[in-house]
Design an enzyme around this catalytic site. Structure first.
Site, PDB file in Angstrom:
ATOM      1  CE  LYS A 201      -1.708   1.582   4.046  1.00  0.00           C
ATOM      2  NZ  LYS A 201      -1.393   2.995   4.296  1.00  0.00           N
ATOM      3  CG  ASN A 202       2.563   2.698   3.583  1.00  0.00           C
ATOM      4  OD1 ASN A 202       1.381   3.007   3.470  1.00  0.00           O
ATOM      5  ND2 ASN A 202       3.135   2.508   4.765  1.00  0.00           N
TER       6      ASN A 202
ATOM      7  CB  CYS B  32      -3.976  10.984  11.564  1.00  0.00           C
ATOM      8  SG  CYS B  32      -2.383  10.368  12.003  1.00  0.00           S
TER       9      CYS B  32
ATOM     10  NE  ARG C  21       1.361  10.253  10.225  1.00  0.00           N
ATOM     11  CZ  ARG C  21       0.909   9.189   9.586  1.00  0.00           C
ATOM     12  NH1 ARG C  21      -0.297   8.746   9.823  1.00  0.00           N
ATOM     13  NH2 ARG C  21       1.661   8.574   8.712  1.00  0.00           N
TER      14      ARG C  21
ATOM     15  CG  ASP D 214       3.211   1.391   9.565  1.00  0.00           C
ATOM     16  OD1 ASP D 214       2.925   2.237  10.418  1.00  0.00           O
ATOM     17  OD2 ASP D 214       3.324   1.666   8.346  1.00  0.00           O
TER      18      ASP D 214
ATOM     19  NE  ARG E 257      -6.710   4.556   5.623  1.00  0.00           N
ATOM     20  CZ  ARG E 257      -5.822   5.230   6.353  1.00  0.00           C
ATOM     21  NH1 ARG E 257      -6.056   5.478   7.613  1.00  0.00           N
ATOM     22  NH2 ARG E 257      -4.688   5.652   5.821  1.00  0.00           N
TER      23      ARG E 257
HETATM   24  C1  UD1 Z   1       4.931   6.647   6.345  1.00  0.00           C
HETATM   25  C2  UD1 Z   1       3.951   5.509   6.178  1.00  0.00           C
HETATM   26  C3  UD1 Z   1       3.380   5.089   7.538  1.00  0.00           C
HETATM   27  C4  UD1 Z   1       4.523   4.781   8.510  1.00  0.00           C
HETATM   28  C5  UD1 Z   1       5.520   5.933   8.581  1.00  0.00           C
HETATM   29  C6  UD1 Z   1       6.744   5.614   9.418  1.00  0.00           C
HETATM   30  C7  UD1 Z   1       3.026   5.911   3.977  1.00  0.00           C
HETATM   31  C8  UD1 Z   1       1.845   6.273   3.168  1.00  0.00           C
HETATM   32  N1  UD1 Z   1       2.879   5.933   5.315  1.00  0.00           N
HETATM   33  O1  UD1 Z   1       4.195   7.745   6.870  1.00  0.00           O
HETATM   34  O2  UD1 Z   1       2.558   3.947   7.355  1.00  0.00           O
HETATM   35  O3  UD1 Z   1       3.976   4.571   9.800  1.00  0.00           O
HETATM   36  O4  UD1 Z   1       5.985   6.250   7.237  1.00  0.00           O
HETATM   37  O5  UD1 Z   1       7.389   4.476   8.928  1.00  0.00           O
HETATM   38  O6  UD1 Z   1       4.067   5.566   3.458  1.00  0.00           O
HETATM   39  N2  UD1 Z   1       7.350  14.250  10.774  1.00  0.00           N
HETATM   40  C9  UD1 Z   1       7.534  15.574  11.105  1.00  0.00           C
HETATM   41  N3  UD1 Z   1       7.549  16.499  10.100  1.00  0.00           N
HETATM   42  C10 UD1 Z   1       7.393  16.165   8.788  1.00  0.00           C
HETATM   43  C11 UD1 Z   1       7.199  14.793   8.467  1.00  0.00           C
HETATM   44  C12 UD1 Z   1       7.182  13.863   9.489  1.00  0.00           C
HETATM   45  O7  UD1 Z   1       7.683  15.935  12.283  1.00  0.00           O
HETATM   46  O8  UD1 Z   1       7.427  17.043   7.913  1.00  0.00           O
HETATM   47  C13 UD1 Z   1       7.304  13.233  11.869  1.00  0.00           C
HETATM   48  C14 UD1 Z   1       5.927  12.570  11.972  1.00  0.00           C
HETATM   49  O9  UD1 Z   1       5.048  13.355  12.738  1.00  0.00           O
HETATM   50  C15 UD1 Z   1       6.269  11.253  12.615  1.00  0.00           C
HETATM   51  C16 UD1 Z   1       7.641  10.934  12.041  1.00  0.00           C
HETATM   52  O10 UD1 Z   1       8.167  12.169  11.552  1.00  0.00           O
HETATM   53  O11 UD1 Z   1       6.367  11.392  14.009  1.00  0.00           O
HETATM   54  C17 UD1 Z   1       7.603   9.884  10.924  1.00  0.00           C
HETATM   55  O12 UD1 Z   1       6.843  10.379   9.866  1.00  0.00           O
HETATM   56  P1  UD1 Z   1       7.104   9.986   8.340  1.00  0.00           P
HETATM   57  O13 UD1 Z   1       8.311   9.126   8.208  1.00  0.00           O
HETATM   58  O14 UD1 Z   1       7.031  11.235   7.532  1.00  0.00           O
HETATM   59  O15 UD1 Z   1       5.830   9.111   8.052  1.00  0.00           O
HETATM   60  P2  UD1 Z   1       4.808   9.220   6.854  1.00  0.00           P
HETATM   61  O16 UD1 Z   1       5.561   9.428   5.582  1.00  0.00           O
HETATM   62  O17 UD1 Z   1       3.709  10.132   7.210  1.00  0.00           O
END
Ligand code: UD1
Length: 421
Positions: free
Chosen positions: A22-23, A118, A123, A308, A400
């Site tokens: 999915k991701n 969320c 996030r 995850d 989902r």
């Molecule tokens: C992706 C995955 C999700 C997984 C996560 C961590 C997808 C669609 N989703 O989510 O299933 O749980 O990676 O492996 O691929 N953060 C910030 N600022 C930012 C971006 C992120 O502070 O601009 C923080 C987030 O709040 C979180 C952490 O960084 O605490 C990890 O987030 P991130 O690696 O960006 O996860 P996603 O890409 O949202």
């Protein structure tokens, strides 16, 4: 609303085919915005998140074909006809923010709603924004929307990430393929989904080196072309089904599974006394012990233990012999499954980012509901080991991220039923 009824089962056996990730699919699909030519994704999973991304892309101007069975996504974006990713779609799924980088790269402007909070945490998107600004974008927040534009296109830059964010790495990687000059992402995320995206972009004509390491270098090109790409195996679906025989007993082969997608997770299963063997077609998981052993788990960025799979691992450890400590380091609020598991008789104490789990002899079925995708499936796993019936509501979370969840579990001898009320 539908619910899922799980009856405690005996040892499981058989095979589970693992779907495309999915991701990975959610980042490969927006890559279509980078080219006028079609992008075809094979091995795409049949999930509601994929339909949501298709809906978002269609609203931007992408022609989407092949959604009826979910297996082949032919995506073509001859022209981006609308530059706004609206809140009513983005709020459903945070990964919608992955259109920002490609739209900005192809058109020089984009308006993308902020996803909002969320269930698992705030996030924010600061890393995405800071990085695109380093590449020459001007980004303003107005009325809950990010208004992003560039004066003369994106420019290559050195972009150090303060945290190895998966989504930010993906957004910058896509944006950099069409930027002028060289972009270097430092402290890049190394997840297999990023490697998959880089491989697909390279097939489209992008020049990328270093994916899978913390330094990715991208040489911008003038245009990208069409490609066909198979989506990588879903390591989270893989890990989830590996936990089924671990918790219920028995022996199950996960078709398409590879250990290098989940090394840290496999090591923890082995520490808990579960055997994991590579076969010609995937991974074989066996639980011959009466009870698994307690293990401590800390979630980390890849190649560490994936956040995850933390909820599902907690379900297993609820039944272990001894006390386990789970530490969540990626998301600040990701233990909401704990009170639900406690309704099933689990002994869990949560304090900040730590959860102490004292294994119990027997979980008991109960009505439960979960607030996110991975938490939902952890209730099914717990239900397999429980005495009596577990009734899981809010099944839309499962839709989902888990295709054919009922038939996949039942195919290995579980007793699960989806009921409409
Ligand atoms: C992706 C995955 C999700 C997984 C996560 C961590 C997808 C669609 N989703 O989510 O299933 O749980 O990676 O492996 O691929 N953060 C910030 N600022 C930012 C971006 C992120 O502070 O601009 C923080 C987030 O709040 C979180 C952490 O960084 O605490 C990890 O987030 P991130 O690696 O960006 O996860 P996603 O890409 O949202």
């Amino acid at each position: 609303m539908d619910s899922i009824v799980v009856k405690g089962s005996g040892p499981l056996s058989g095979q589970v085919p693992i779907a495309g990730a999915k991701n990975a699919c959610l980042t490969l699909m927006p890559a279509t915005l980078l080219s006028e030519e079609p992008l075809t994704l094979t091995n795409a999973p049949r999930l509601s998140d994929i339909r949501t991304m298709a809906e978002l892309l269609a609203s931007i101007g992408t022609e989407v074909a092949g959604l009826q069975d979910g297996m082949v996504q032919a995506l073509g974006t001859k022209e981006i006809t609308n530059h706004v990713a609206h809140y009513d779609i983005v709020r459903k799924m945070r990964a919608s923010n992955l259109v920002l980088g490609p739209m900005l790269a192809r058109m020089g402007y984009a308006v993308v709603s902020l996803p909002g909070g969320c269930a698992i945490g705030a996030r924010p998107m600061d890393i995405h924004i800071d990085s695109l600004e380093k590449m020459g974008a001007k980004i303003e927040l107005k009325d809950g929307y990010l208004h992003a534009k560039t004066d003369r296109g994106l420019k290559g830059a050195v972009v150090p990430l303060r945290f190895a964010s998966v989504g930010a790495t993906e957004n910058i990687l896509m944006a950099a393929t069409l930027a002028k000059g060289t972009t270097v992402i430092e402290n890049a995320a190394k997840e297999p989904e990023i490697v998959d995206l880089a491989e697909c972009l390279r097939k489209m004509g992008a020049q990328i080196e270093g994916e899978g390491t913390s330094r990715i270098e991208i040489q911008g090109v003038d245009r990208l072309h069409g490609a066909t790409h198979p989506v990588v195996t879903d390591r989270i679906e893989l890990g989830t089904y590996m936990l089924a025989p671990a918790i219920a007993g028995g022996e199950v082969e996960l078709l398409g599974g590879r250990r290098n997608l989940l090394e840290a997770f496999c090591n923890k299963l082995e520490e808990a006394d579960i055997s994991v063997t590579e076969t010609a077609d995937g991974l074989l998981v066996k639980n011959n012990a009466a009870r698994v052993k307690a293990v401590d788990v800390k979630t980390e960025i890849f190649p560490g233990f994936p956040t995850d799979l933390q909820a599902q691992m907690m379900a297993l450890l609820c039944t272990a012999e001894g006390t386990s400590v789970l530490e969540e380091t990626i998301f600040e609020n990701r233990f909401m499954h704990a009170p639900e598991l406690m309704r099933m008789g689990a002994n869990i104490e949560v304090s900040g980012g730590m959860a102490k789990v004292v294994g119990v002899d027997q979980l008991k079925g109960a009505p439960v509901m979960a607030t996110d995708l991975r938490a939902s499936v952890s209730m099914i796993l717990a239900g397999l080991a429980a005495e009596g019936e577990t009734v899981l509501s809010r099944v839309y979370h499962l839709d989902r991220g888990y295709e054919k969840v009922v038939s996949k579990f039942n195919g290995i001898g579980a007793k699960i039923e989806r009921v409409s009320s």
